[in-house]
Write a protein that holds these residues in place. Structure first.
Motif: not given
Length: 828
Positions: A135-141
């Protein structure tokens, strides 16, 4: 006064008109002028179009379901032909047909086809397996603030005096390290050479003491800061060296930062697990990653590793998967990254979360213990009660996968065999297995060679079904019975007949044992036939003479018996039961005939002229129809008479007794527009007829659409034309100077001598177009009582051809005259 003006204007206009026409204008005004105006008007009366094909089409549509033909020609002709032949053997045609149907039904019911390939055809169907995706993933940290070098805010010498204990000095902070920074953390360090001086520093309105912590503080180049303090010493005048520093700094925002060089370890990012089912995979490829920081003039370098639990499975630049490391499908992959930030004149803001994307660019190269949970049942074939396999395997060939390893089995109610594999094929051992049997595949392992895995089965070359038992239900369902009731007309007409009937049966029952056919009949011989391999059998009738005075029905039954078994069924071959049944001989002879009347043609309606529009024309013609009938008897010595019923009129014709012509009667039926029906019966004396005896008669009638009308044949009449209405002309009658009838269309290409009549004035259609002058009285009569007709005159021979039309369109030409008298006398 107005009247004079109007008269003057009228005179001027009239003078101009006369002058424009070249007329000489009188020298003086006349006392009055008479003015006449004529208008030419053309008005349609009606239209009529008649096409001969309307008649032929009407006849064709009415007769197309009968044996009557409408023949195009000159003239168009109706033609009916019939040929009736009757032989006494025709009475038993139904028996012959039922015998053939009975045998065909039995052949179909006992036919059985079986092969190993057919039984296992379900395994040849392709099955596709879906592989998991990384799977791919995008987000904020959130990023930790970067470390910043210590800052010296000020270093100065200040005067002190015991007479003034409070100290306050403003200092402009100047630096080349940044334009502004936001301090997320740090400490204030205040130092003084005079121990009696207690110091503080005010930055952006906040006062800090020595060793105080700094948080959420913005510091700008050129900013004014204030040094404050309290002196407790006794000296009247002295000085102190003072220095203020910020240390242990953490910065999360800034502008114009001269130099950035910092490493940040991000919080580990977790990818979703590949699956909820547990298995292992190996990956080839890399990971594409992006981190988006709000900054300018900033360089970003990434050091990334990917872990499966504690094992590093991908690293390097680019981040590449280790093809030797196995990844557990149920364990999420963890991404650990260190970001190195560097640059000059940097504007930076990491006070808010940054976004990231992780996109795997990888494929599965190996899979271990991948659960497919495939189940397929090989059912017991229809019409069999037991099927036992002797030797051989069902081979499942995989595409997209090599070095195959499979876990699974095949089992029936008593035996379970394991599945083995090699290369790309899984071998399912069916030795000793009985159907129904179930194949199960739990897991597969191997190297992935394509982005899709599929498999389909085939039988090994040595595959052989040891035996297959045919069910009793199948045998019972194949039983056929025939009971032929001797028809009453046969018993009424015949005393007896000699019969010779032979049934031939070619059979193939390859590798089948213990299968018999039993035939029972009151007419055919009773017989038992053993079907084994290939052979031939015949069945003939025991009863040679059918006595219809005592025999009321003929019975025959056939059934299959035994406990048949098909043995040694090899791959690629078809086994079973195949019959070819024929009746090569069905001879009936020596018909002992009673003295009887027998219907040989049921009553049939040939044509009903009362329902045909064109019958009005036909009934008006003096037709000349010839319809000869002749009754023939061949190879017979008995007396026979044909009774022909034609629309309730009976004609009797003795065999070989000459010809009867019924043309006059046909003419009468047409003239009366009646329905024509026909039926025929045969009356015979007793005696013996042979199979070659034939009775028959021929009839041929042609009805040409030609003749002499016995009365005028009306094609059109204004009495039936509701659209004809000339009453609108009535108001104009008194101003009509003259009236003429002419024709916009005046055509006759039918070859018929047709006439048109308009209020008693008659014309032959097709010659030169007539012109009819009407007096005022005749015009009034036409307007008030129009009497227009188109007809074919009596006593003129006519014929209707397949093509041609009559097309007329009369119209009125009216000259309207208006007169008035203008007087120029009058007063003011």
């Amino acid at each position: 006064m107005k009247r004079i003006i109007y008269l003057f204007i009228f005179f001027i206009v009239l003078t101009f008109l006369l002058w424009s026409c070249g007329l000489k204008i009188p020298n003086e005004l006349p006392k009055n002028i008479e003015v006449k105006y004529t208008k030419h008007v053309e008005l349609p009366i009606t239209t009529f179009k008649f096409e001969t094909k309307d008649i032929t089409n009407d006849l064709f549509n009415s007769m197309q379901e009968q044996a009557i033909n409408v023949i195009d020609g000159n003239p168009v002709t109706l033609q009916y032909a019939t040929n009736i032949e009757f032989s006494p053997k025709d009475l038993l045609n139904d028996f012959e047909q039922q015998i053939n149907d009975f045998l065909e039904n039995f052949k179909n019911s006992i036919s059985l086809s079986f092969s190993a390939d057919q039984a296992f055809d379900i395994v040849t169907q392709s099955t596709t397996l879906a592989l998991p995706n990384v799977p791919s993933i995008t987000g904020e940290i959130n990023l930790d603030p970067i470390s910043f070098d210590d800052l010296s805010l000020l270093s100065i010498t200040i005067p002190l005096s015991s007479s003034q204990s409070s100290v306050s000095t403003d200092v402009t902070f100047e630096t080349d390290k940044f334009s502004s920074i936001h301090l997320n953390a740090g400490n204030v360090i205040l130092t003084s050479t005079n121990p009696d001086l207690e110091l503080g520093i005010i930055i952006s309105g906040k006062e800090f003491k020595n060793n105080d912590s700094v948080a959420d503080l913005t510091l700008e180049n050129g900013q004014t800061i204030t040094l404050v303090g309290t002196y407790t010493g006794s000296e009247a005048y002295t000085t102190a060296n003072v220095e203020v520093k910020l240390v242990n700094l953490k910065v999360d925002k800034g502008t114009g930062i001269n130099s950035v060089n910092s490493k940040i370890a991000i919080t580990p990012i977790s990818l979703n697990a590949l699956d909820t089912k547990e298995y292992q995979i190996k990956l080839s490829g890399n990971i594409l990653s992006d981190f988006f920081i709000d900054a300018t003039n900033l360089n970003l370098e990434k050091e990334i590793i990917i872990k499966s639990e504690s094992q590093i499975v991908a690293s390097g630049s680019p981040v590449t998967f280790d093809e030797n490391k196995s990844i557990n499908s149920t364990v999420p992959l963890t991404i650990e990254a260190t970001l190195t930030l560097s640059g000059s004149s940097v504007d930076l803001d990491i006070s808010k979360p940054i976004t990231y994307s992780i996109v795997p660019n990888a494929s599965i190269i190996e899979i271990q213990n991948y659960p497919i949970n495939f189940t397929q049942t090989i059912e017991l074939p229809e019409n069999l009660i037991e099927t036992k396999i002797g030797t051989g395997t069902v081979n499942l060939e995989f595409s997209g996968l090599s070095d195959l390893q499979v876990t699974g089995s095949v089992f029936d109610s008593t035996i379970t065999n394991a599945i083995t594999s090699s290369g790309t094929i899984a071998y399912i051992d069916f030795s000793g297995i009985s159907l129904p049997a179930t194949i199960t595949l739990q897991t597969i392992s191997g190297k992935i060679t394509d982005n899709q895995i599929s498999f389909a089965g085939f039988l090994s070359d040595d595959f052989e079904i040891e035996q297959a038992k045919i069910s009793n239900e199948f045998l019972n369902s194949s039983k056929q019975n025939l009971s032929f009731e001797i028809p009453a007309k046969v018993k009424d007409f015949l005393n007896s007949v000699d019969a010779t009937i032979v049934i031939n049966m070619d059979y193939a029952a390859t590798n089948i044992s213990d299968l018999k056919l039993n035939i029972q009949s009151n007419f055919f011989e009773n017989k038992e036939i053993l079907l084994s391999d290939s052979g031939n059998a015949t069945i003939s009738n025991n009863v040679k003479t059918l006595d219809f005075n005592s025999l009321s029905q003929i019975n025959i039954s056939v059934e299959a018996t035994g406990t048949p078994i098909i043995r040694n069924i090899k791959k690629g071959k078809t086994y079973g039961i195949d019959l070819i049944i024929s009746v090569p001989k069905f001879d009936l002879d020596n018909f002992n005939v009673k003295s009887q009347k027998l219907e040989i043609l049921p009553q049939t309606t040939l044509v009903d002229f009362s329902t045909i529009d064109a019958s009005d024309i036909l009934s008006s013609l003096e037709l000349d129809i010839d319809m000869p009938l002749k009754f023939l008897a061949t190879n017979t010595s008995i007396d026979a008479t044909l009774i022909l019923s034609l629309s309730n009129n009976t004609f009797e014709i003795a065999s070989n007794g000459g010809t009867v012509n019924i043309g006059d009667y046909i003419e009468q039926l047409i003239r009366n527009a009646s329905s024509i029906t026909i039926s025929a019966s045969l009356v015979t004396s007793d005696g013996i007829l042979t199979k070659d005896s034939i009775f028959g008669f021929d009839a041929l009638v042609s009805i040409p659409l030609s003749g002499t009308p016995t009365k005028n044949i009306e094609l059109y009449t204004s009495a039936n034309d509701d659209s004809l209405d000339l009453s609108d002309i009535s108001p104009l009658v008194n101003i009509i100077d003259s009236a003429t009838i002419t024709f916009a269309k005046w055509e006759n290409s039918t070859g018929l001598e047709a006439k048109a009549s308009i209020n008693g004035k008659e014309f032959l259609i097709g010659k030169s177009t007539p012109t009819i002058s009407l007096t005022n009285a005749e015009l009034k009569e036409l307007i008030n009582s129009p009497n227009i007709s188109v007809y074919l005159p009596t006593e003129k021979f006519i014929q209707f051809n397949s093509e041609g039309l009559i097309d007329i369109a009369p119209y009125l030409i009216l000259d309207l005259k208006v007169a008035t008298n203008v007087t120029f006398e009058g007063g003011m």
